[in-house]
Enzyme design. Structure first.
Site, PDB file in Angstrom:
ATOM      1  N   ASP A  19       0.873  -1.159   0.000  1.00 52.21           N
ATOM      2  CA  ASP A  19       0.000   0.000   0.000  1.00 52.21           C
ATOM      3  C   ASP A  19       0.921   1.223   0.000  1.00 52.21           C
ATOM      4  O   ASP A  19       2.143   1.089   0.179  1.00 52.21           O
ATOM      5  CB  ASP A  19      -0.873  -0.025   1.254  1.00 52.21           C
ATOM      6  N   ASP A  21      -0.307   5.150   0.913  1.00 52.89           N
ATOM      7  CA  ASP A  21      -0.655   6.207   1.855  1.00 52.89           C
ATOM      8  C   ASP A  21      -0.632   5.713   3.295  1.00 52.89           C
ATOM      9  O   ASP A  21      -1.315   4.749   3.644  1.00 52.89           O
ATOM     10  CB  ASP A  21      -2.048   6.761   1.530  1.00 52.89           C
TER      11      ASP A  21
END
Length: 289
Positions: A19, A21
Protein backbone atom coordinates in the site's frame (compact mmCIF):
# COMPACT_ATOMS: atom_id res chain seq x y z
CA UNK A 1 -16.03 -27.46 0.52
CA UNK A 2 -12.31 -27.28 1.26
CA UNK A 3 -11.26 -26.51 4.82
CA UNK A 4 -8.91 -23.68 5.70
CA UNK A 5 -6.32 -25.14 8.06
CA UNK A 6 -5.10 -22.67 10.65
CA UNK A 7 -2.23 -25.02 11.48
CA UNK A 8 -0.70 -24.71 8.01
CA UNK A 9 2.52 -22.67 8.41
CA UNK A 10 2.98 -19.80 5.95
CA UNK A 11 5.53 -20.45 3.19
CA UNK A 12 8.61 -18.28 2.62
CA UNK A 13 8.02 -14.92 0.98
CA UNK A 14 8.89 -14.34 -2.68
CA UNK A 15 7.01 -11.07 -3.26
CA UNK A 16 6.15 -7.94 -1.27
CA UNK A 17 3.07 -5.93 -2.23
CA UNK A 18 2.75 -2.43 -0.81
CA UNK A 19 0.00 0.00 0.00
CA UNK A 20 1.23 3.60 -0.20
CA UNK A 21 -0.66 6.21 1.85
CA UNK A 22 0.26 5.99 5.53
CA UNK A 23 2.49 2.98 4.86
CA UNK A 24 5.27 4.15 2.56
CA UNK A 25 4.68 7.91 2.82
CA UNK A 26 3.18 10.29 5.38
CA UNK A 27 0.19 11.27 3.24
CA UNK A 28 -2.45 10.01 5.69
CA UNK A 29 -1.57 12.84 8.08
CA UNK A 30 -1.71 15.26 5.14
CA UNK A 31 -5.18 14.00 4.23
CA UNK A 32 -6.25 14.81 7.81
CA UNK A 33 -4.87 18.35 7.55
CA UNK A 34 -6.78 18.99 4.30
CA UNK A 35 -10.03 17.49 5.59
CA UNK A 36 -9.91 19.34 8.90
CA UNK A 37 -9.18 22.63 7.12
CA UNK A 38 -12.40 22.28 5.14
CA UNK A 39 -14.40 21.10 8.15
CA UNK A 40 -13.24 24.16 10.13
CA UNK A 41 -14.34 26.48 7.30
CA UNK A 42 -17.90 25.28 7.74
CA UNK A 43 -17.98 25.12 11.53
CA UNK A 44 -17.70 21.37 11.78
CA UNK A 45 -15.52 19.47 14.28
CA UNK A 46 -12.24 17.77 13.29
CA UNK A 47 -12.41 14.32 11.73
CA UNK A 48 -12.25 11.70 14.53
CA UNK A 49 -10.22 8.55 14.08
CA UNK A 50 -13.38 6.47 14.47
CA UNK A 51 -14.46 7.84 11.06
CA UNK A 52 -10.99 8.18 9.51
CA UNK A 53 -10.41 4.48 10.21
CA UNK A 54 -13.33 3.69 7.90
CA UNK A 55 -11.97 5.91 5.10
CA UNK A 56 -8.42 4.56 4.98
CA UNK A 57 -7.56 2.34 2.05
CA UNK A 58 -10.93 2.71 0.34
CA UNK A 59 -11.54 4.01 -3.20
CA UNK A 60 -12.69 7.64 -3.40
CA UNK A 61 -16.43 7.04 -4.02
CA UNK A 62 -16.79 4.66 -1.06
CA UNK A 63 -14.75 6.85 1.27
CA UNK A 64 -16.65 9.94 0.11
CA UNK A 65 -20.03 8.49 1.03
CA UNK A 66 -18.87 7.46 4.50
CA UNK A 67 -17.31 10.88 5.09
CA UNK A 68 -20.27 12.96 3.91
CA UNK A 69 -22.78 10.86 5.83
CA UNK A 70 -20.82 11.81 8.94
CA UNK A 71 -19.73 15.38 8.12
CA UNK A 72 -23.12 16.78 7.02
CA UNK A 73 -21.41 19.74 5.36
CA UNK A 74 -23.56 22.60 3.99
CA UNK A 75 -21.90 22.23 0.57
CA UNK A 76 -22.29 19.72 -2.23
CA UNK A 77 -19.93 16.79 -2.68
CA UNK A 78 -18.73 18.44 -5.90
CA UNK A 79 -17.84 21.67 -4.08
CA UNK A 80 -16.03 19.69 -1.40
CA UNK A 81 -13.93 17.97 -4.06
CA UNK A 82 -13.01 21.33 -5.62
CA UNK A 83 -11.80 22.70 -2.27
CA UNK A 84 -10.09 19.43 -1.39
CA UNK A 85 -8.22 19.29 -4.70
CA UNK A 86 -6.98 22.86 -4.33
CA UNK A 87 -5.53 22.16 -0.88
CA UNK A 88 -4.09 18.77 -1.87
CA UNK A 89 -2.28 20.21 -4.88
CA UNK A 90 0.23 21.98 -2.64
CA UNK A 91 0.41 19.76 0.43
CA UNK A 92 0.79 16.45 -1.42
CA UNK A 93 4.00 17.72 -3.00
CA UNK A 94 5.57 17.65 0.49
CA UNK A 95 5.15 13.93 1.19
CA UNK A 96 8.05 12.12 2.87
CA UNK A 97 8.95 8.44 3.32
CA UNK A 98 7.92 7.05 6.70
CA UNK A 99 10.59 5.68 9.09
CA UNK A 100 12.25 2.47 7.94
CA UNK A 101 10.76 2.51 4.44
CA UNK A 102 13.91 3.15 2.42
CA UNK A 103 15.94 0.55 4.36
CA UNK A 104 13.12 -1.99 4.02
CA UNK A 105 12.83 -1.55 0.25
CA UNK A 106 16.61 -1.84 -0.15
CA UNK A 107 16.66 -4.90 2.11
CA UNK A 108 13.93 -6.65 0.14
CA UNK A 109 15.67 -5.88 -3.15
CA UNK A 110 18.97 -7.26 -1.89
CA UNK A 111 17.19 -10.48 -0.93
CA UNK A 112 15.69 -10.96 -4.38
CA UNK A 113 12.11 -10.25 -3.27
CA UNK A 114 9.85 -9.06 -6.09
CA UNK A 115 7.92 -5.85 -5.33
CA UNK A 116 4.72 -4.22 -6.55
CA UNK A 117 2.58 -1.26 -5.49
CA UNK A 118 -1.18 -1.49 -4.86
CA UNK A 119 -2.60 1.88 -3.82
CA UNK A 120 -6.16 3.21 -3.73
CA UNK A 121 -4.85 6.63 -4.82
CA UNK A 122 -5.90 7.67 -8.32
CA UNK A 123 -3.40 8.50 -11.04
CA UNK A 124 -3.48 12.28 -10.53
CA UNK A 125 -2.93 12.14 -6.76
CA UNK A 126 -0.31 9.43 -7.13
CA UNK A 127 1.75 11.59 -9.46
CA UNK A 128 1.62 14.59 -7.11
CA UNK A 129 2.59 12.48 -4.09
CA UNK A 130 5.36 10.53 -5.81
CA UNK A 131 7.07 12.70 -8.44
CA UNK A 132 9.55 14.20 -5.94
CA UNK A 133 10.28 10.79 -4.36
CA UNK A 134 12.07 9.17 -7.26
CA UNK A 135 14.44 7.12 -5.12
CA UNK A 136 11.55 5.48 -3.28
CA UNK A 137 9.30 4.72 -6.25
CA UNK A 138 12.20 3.51 -8.40
CA UNK A 139 11.76 0.25 -6.48
CA UNK A 140 8.47 -0.29 -8.34
CA UNK A 141 8.58 -0.67 -12.10
CA UNK A 142 5.80 1.16 -13.92
CA UNK A 143 4.10 -2.08 -14.91
CA UNK A 144 4.09 -3.12 -11.25
CA UNK A 145 2.30 0.02 -10.02
CA UNK A 146 -1.44 -0.63 -9.63
CA UNK A 147 -3.48 2.48 -8.81
CA UNK A 148 -6.99 2.87 -7.45
CA UNK A 149 -8.50 3.97 -10.77
CA UNK A 150 -6.89 1.15 -12.78
CA UNK A 151 -9.53 0.09 -15.35
CA UNK A 152 -8.64 -3.56 -14.73
CA UNK A 153 -10.26 -3.32 -11.28
CA UNK A 154 -14.05 -3.72 -11.61
CA UNK A 155 -16.28 -0.98 -10.21
CA UNK A 156 -17.03 -1.55 -6.54
CA UNK A 157 -14.11 -3.95 -6.13
CA UNK A 158 -11.67 -1.70 -4.29
CA UNK A 159 -10.30 -2.65 -0.87
CA UNK A 160 -11.41 -4.64 1.16
CA UNK A 161 -12.01 -6.82 -1.91
CA UNK A 162 -8.88 -8.74 -2.94
CA UNK A 163 -8.81 -7.59 -6.58
CA UNK A 164 -6.10 -4.91 -6.34
CA UNK A 165 -3.59 -7.26 -4.69
CA UNK A 166 -4.36 -10.14 -7.04
CA UNK A 167 -3.86 -7.75 -9.95
CA UNK A 168 -0.54 -6.54 -8.53
CA UNK A 169 0.60 -10.16 -8.23
CA UNK A 170 -0.45 -10.86 -11.81
CA UNK A 171 1.80 -8.04 -13.05
CA UNK A 172 4.77 -9.64 -11.31
CA UNK A 173 3.94 -13.07 -12.69
CA UNK A 174 3.64 -11.68 -16.19
CA UNK A 175 7.24 -10.45 -15.93
CA UNK A 176 8.40 -13.76 -14.46
CA UNK A 177 6.76 -15.66 -17.30
CA UNK A 178 8.75 -13.65 -19.82
CA UNK A 179 11.92 -14.50 -17.87
CA UNK A 180 11.02 -18.19 -17.74
CA UNK A 181 10.68 -18.22 -13.95
CA UNK A 182 7.97 -20.06 -11.97
CA UNK A 183 4.95 -17.95 -10.97
CA UNK A 184 4.54 -16.59 -7.46
CA UNK A 185 1.56 -18.00 -5.58
CA UNK A 186 -0.66 -15.74 -3.41
CA UNK A 187 0.52 -17.41 -0.21
CA UNK A 188 4.11 -16.48 -1.14
CA UNK A 189 3.20 -12.77 -1.06
CA UNK A 190 3.56 -10.42 1.89
CA UNK A 191 1.15 -7.48 1.82
CA UNK A 192 2.22 -4.34 3.70
CA UNK A 193 -0.75 -2.29 4.92
CA UNK A 194 -1.64 0.39 7.44
CA UNK A 195 -5.43 0.36 7.00
CA UNK A 196 -8.02 -2.12 8.23
CA UNK A 197 -9.74 -2.52 4.81
CA UNK A 198 -6.28 -3.00 3.30
CA UNK A 199 -5.43 -5.82 5.69
CA UNK A 200 -8.72 -7.49 4.82
CA UNK A 201 -7.96 -7.06 1.12
CA UNK A 202 -4.63 -8.85 1.53
CA UNK A 203 -6.13 -11.65 3.60
CA UNK A 204 -8.94 -12.14 1.08
CA UNK A 205 -6.29 -12.39 -1.63
CA UNK A 206 -4.92 -15.45 0.19
CA UNK A 207 -1.72 -13.60 1.11
CA UNK A 208 0.28 -13.01 4.27
CA UNK A 209 -0.06 -9.52 5.74
CA UNK A 210 1.96 -7.04 7.77
CA UNK A 211 -0.25 -4.49 9.54
CA UNK A 212 1.69 -1.34 10.39
CA UNK A 213 -1.01 1.11 11.54
CA UNK A 214 -0.90 4.77 12.55
CA UNK A 215 -0.66 4.93 16.39
CA UNK A 216 -4.10 6.58 16.57
CA UNK A 217 -5.63 3.82 14.45
CA UNK A 218 -4.14 1.20 16.77
CA UNK A 219 -5.82 2.95 19.71
CA UNK A 220 -9.13 2.84 17.81
CA UNK A 221 -8.85 -0.94 17.39
CA UNK A 222 -7.44 -1.75 20.82
CA UNK A 223 -8.61 -5.22 21.85
CA UNK A 224 -9.58 -6.13 18.28
CA UNK A 225 -6.09 -6.49 16.80
CA UNK A 226 -6.45 -10.23 16.18
CA UNK A 227 -9.69 -9.69 14.27
CA UNK A 228 -8.02 -7.07 12.09
CA UNK A 229 -5.09 -9.37 11.32
CA UNK A 230 -7.49 -12.12 10.26
CA UNK A 231 -9.40 -9.69 8.02
CA UNK A 232 -12.55 -10.13 10.11
CA UNK A 233 -13.26 -6.60 11.29
CA UNK A 234 -14.01 -3.14 9.95
CA UNK A 235 -17.16 -1.05 9.60
CA UNK A 236 -20.00 -1.50 7.08
CA UNK A 237 -19.31 -5.22 7.28
CA UNK A 238 -22.69 -6.50 6.10
CA UNK A 239 -22.62 -4.46 2.88
CA UNK A 240 -19.05 -5.55 2.18
CA UNK A 241 -19.82 -9.23 2.73
CA UNK A 242 -22.74 -9.10 0.30
CA UNK A 243 -20.59 -7.45 -2.37
CA UNK A 244 -17.64 -9.78 -1.90
CA UNK A 245 -19.77 -12.91 -1.96
CA UNK A 246 -21.18 -11.95 -5.35
CA UNK A 247 -17.84 -12.65 -7.01
CA UNK A 248 -15.94 -14.80 -4.53
CA UNK A 249 -13.24 -16.81 -6.26
CA UNK A 250 -13.80 -20.48 -5.45
CA UNK A 251 -10.19 -21.59 -5.61
CA UNK A 252 -7.76 -22.46 -2.88
CA UNK A 253 -4.09 -21.49 -2.77
CA UNK A 254 -1.97 -23.27 -0.19
CA UNK A 255 -5.13 -24.05 1.80
CA UNK A 256 -6.01 -20.34 1.98
CA UNK A 257 -9.21 -19.72 0.03
CA UNK A 258 -8.93 -16.69 -2.24
CA UNK A 259 -11.92 -14.40 -1.69
CA UNK A 260 -12.33 -15.28 1.98
CA UNK A 261 -10.71 -13.75 5.09
CA UNK A 262 -8.48 -15.70 7.46
CA UNK A 263 -8.87 -17.03 10.99
CA UNK A 264 -7.90 -15.67 14.41
CA UNK A 265 -4.28 -16.52 15.29
CA UNK A 266 -3.65 -18.39 12.03
CA UNK A 267 -0.17 -16.83 11.75
CA UNK A 268 -0.78 -15.23 8.35
CA UNK A 269 -1.13 -11.70 9.68
CA UNK A 270 1.27 -9.86 11.99
CA UNK A 271 1.24 -6.47 13.69
CA UNK A 272 4.36 -4.30 13.38
CA UNK A 273 4.61 -0.96 15.18
CA UNK A 274 7.14 0.26 12.63
CA UNK A 275 8.87 -0.81 9.43
CA UNK A 276 12.25 -0.13 11.01
CA UNK A 277 14.59 -3.10 11.64
CA UNK A 278 12.30 -5.48 9.75
CA UNK A 279 12.65 -9.18 10.79
CA UNK A 280 13.41 -10.71 7.38
CA UNK A 281 14.42 -14.07 8.87
CA UNK A 282 10.99 -14.70 10.38
CA UNK A 283 9.44 -14.45 6.91
CA UNK A 284 11.96 -16.78 5.27
CA UNK A 285 13.89 -13.88 3.73
CA UNK A 286 17.08 -14.06 5.74
CA UNK A 287 19.68 -14.61 3.03
CA UNK A 288 20.62 -11.86 0.62
CA UNK A 289 20.59 -12.67 -3.07
Amino acid sequence: MLTILSTTPPPRIRAALFDMDGLLIDSEDLYSIVTNTILERYGRPPLPWSIKAQLQGRPGPQAGKIFHDWAQLPISHEQFLVEQKELQKDIFSTTKPLPGVMDLLAGLKSRGVHMALATSSNKNNFEIKSKHLGELFAHFKKEHQVLGDDPRIPAGRGKPAPDIYLLALSTLNKSLEVEGQPPIQPEECLVFEDSVPGVESGRRAGMQVVWCPHPELLVEYKGREKEVLAGLTGEHKEDEEKQLQKSEVEVTQGKRRVGMPGEIDDGWGRLHGSLEEFPYDSYGMGGKA
